[in-house]
Design an enzyme around this catalytic site. Structure first.
Site, PDB file in Angstrom:
ATOM      1  N   ARG A 198      34.057  18.243  27.561  1.00  0.00           N
ATOM      2  CA  ARG A 198      35.346  18.907  27.345  1.00  0.00           C
ATOM      3  C   ARG A 198      36.434  17.923  27.738  1.00  0.00           C
ATOM      4  O   ARG A 198      36.636  17.624  28.914  1.00  0.00           O
ATOM      5  CB  ARG A 198      35.443  20.191  28.176  1.00  0.00           C
ATOM      6  CG  ARG A 198      34.461  21.256  27.746  1.00  0.00           C
ATOM      7  CD  ARG A 198      34.699  21.656  26.314  1.00  0.00           C
ATOM      8  NE  ARG A 198      33.906  22.816  25.937  1.00  0.00           N
ATOM      9  CZ  ARG A 198      33.873  23.298  24.725  1.00  0.00           C
ATOM     10  NH1 ARG A 198      34.561  22.731  23.749  1.00  0.00           N
ATOM     11  NH2 ARG A 198      33.142  24.365  24.454  1.00  0.00           N
TER      12      ARG A 198
ATOM     13  N   ALA B 239      29.022  29.162  22.442  1.00  0.00           N
ATOM     14  CA  ALA B 239      30.282  29.854  22.145  1.00  0.00           C
ATOM     15  C   ALA B 239      30.962  29.205  20.950  1.00  0.00           C
ATOM     16  O   ALA B 239      30.642  28.081  20.582  1.00  0.00           O
ATOM     17  CB  ALA B 239      31.205  29.807  23.360  1.00  0.00           C
TER      18      ALA B 239
ATOM     19  N   GLU C 290      26.760  31.033  16.245  1.00  0.00           N
ATOM     20  CA  GLU C 290      26.926  30.038  17.301  1.00  0.00           C
ATOM     21  C   GLU C 290      25.638  29.824  18.089  1.00  0.00           C
ATOM     22  O   GLU C 290      25.308  28.698  18.451  1.00  0.00           O
ATOM     23  CB  GLU C 290      28.068  30.445  18.242  1.00  0.00           C
ATOM     24  CG  GLU C 290      29.438  30.394  17.608  1.00  0.00           C
ATOM     25  CD  GLU C 290      29.868  29.003  17.163  1.00  0.00           C
ATOM     26  OE1 GLU C 290      29.367  27.999  17.702  1.00  0.00           O
ATOM     27  OE2 GLU C 290      30.734  28.929  16.267  1.00  0.00           O
TER      28      GLU C 290
ATOM     29  N   GLU D 255      24.216  26.084  18.100  1.00  0.00           N
ATOM     30  CA  GLU D 255      24.296  25.311  19.343  1.00  0.00           C
ATOM     31  C   GLU D 255      22.986  25.276  20.119  1.00  0.00           C
ATOM     32  O   GLU D 255      22.728  24.308  20.824  1.00  0.00           O
ATOM     33  CB  GLU D 255      25.414  25.862  20.228  1.00  0.00           C
ATOM     34  CG  GLU D 255      26.784  25.637  19.628  1.00  0.00           C
ATOM     35  CD  GLU D 255      27.917  25.999  20.566  1.00  0.00           C
ATOM     36  OE1 GLU D 255      27.665  26.481  21.690  1.00  0.00           O
ATOM     37  OE2 GLU D 255      29.075  25.796  20.154  1.00  0.00           O
TER      38      GLU D 255
ATOM     39  N   GLU E 106      28.965  18.735  18.711  1.00  0.00           N
ATOM     40  CA  GLU E 106      27.783  19.585  18.776  1.00  0.00           C
ATOM     41  C   GLU E 106      26.490  18.783  18.736  1.00  0.00           C
ATOM     42  O   GLU E 106      25.475  19.235  19.241  1.00  0.00           O
ATOM     43  CB  GLU E 106      27.819  20.645  17.675  1.00  0.00           C
ATOM     44  CG  GLU E 106      28.866  21.697  17.962  1.00  0.00           C
ATOM     45  CD  GLU E 106      28.754  22.929  17.088  1.00  0.00           C
ATOM     46  OE1 GLU E 106      27.920  22.954  16.174  1.00  0.00           O
ATOM     47  OE2 GLU E 106      29.511  23.873  17.346  1.00  0.00           O
TER      48      GLU E 106
END
Length: 188
Positions: free
Chosen positions: A45, A57, A74, A78, A124
């Site tokens: 992040r 998410a 998702e 993910e 991802e």
């Protein structure tokens, strides 16, 4: 996202301008296996310049998108999982002082592994997934190792449900705080 300025009358009668960050809304998934382990993702992040432990998410990218279907998408993208059982665990508003972002956290169980689709997304493709026992996830929250607010809410809500002090809701439960302004702006 978009930024707007609202002229509002405050509860005391004074007028004020409030800047609001419009957000499409999002979903997160507390995916729990038969051994009460959570599927967690370690993801970079940039805003905090490090990798954070989070639940799968994603954004509600399309106007009117069904949140439960978005959560299922998702989870597959993910974590490479599909779930047979779904319910609403908790709803959150992340920063109501300036943002209308709201996130619905789903509980998913009856999990089956599937191949993750190749999305070609650099972010991802670098996800690290790990099964973490619920008790350890709670401990990680309390030690400050899990700091993502949505993930914290989901983990602690799940622990409350597992302790018998709360119940989940159906996937179509009312969601009064779901953002609509951003999606309406994008609709032709």
């Amino acid at each position: 996202m978009a930024l707007r300025a609202d002229s509002v009358v405050m509860p005391g009668g004074r007028e004020a301008i409030r800047e609001i960050v419009e957000h499409p809304g999002a979903v997160a998934v507390a995916a729990v296996d038969a051994d009460d382990r959570l599927m967690m993702i370690l993801q970079y992040r940039h805003a905090v310049r490090r990798r954070l432990w989070e639940m799968p998410a994603g954004l509600l990218d399309h106007a009117g998108e069904d949140p439960a279907l978005a959560a299922a998408r998702e989870l597959e993208e993910e974590a490479g999982l599909v779930a047979a059982e779904w319910s609403v665990l908790v709803d959150t508003v992340s920063s109501p002082g300036f943002s209308e972002e709201a996130v619905r956290v789903f509980l998913a169980s009856g999990l089956t592994e599937v191949d993750r689709p190749d999305l070609g997304d650099d972010e991802e493709s670098e996800l690290e997934t790990r099964w973490i026992p619920l008790a350890e996830a709670v401990a990680m929250v309390l030690r400050g190792e899990i700091v993502n607010a949505i993930t914290i809410a989901g983990i602690l809500a799940l622990q409350v449900v597992r302790d018998g002090h709360g119940e989940t809701r159906p996937t179509d439960a009312e969601w009064p705080d779901r953002p609509t302004n951003f999606a309406a702006r994008k609709t032709p």
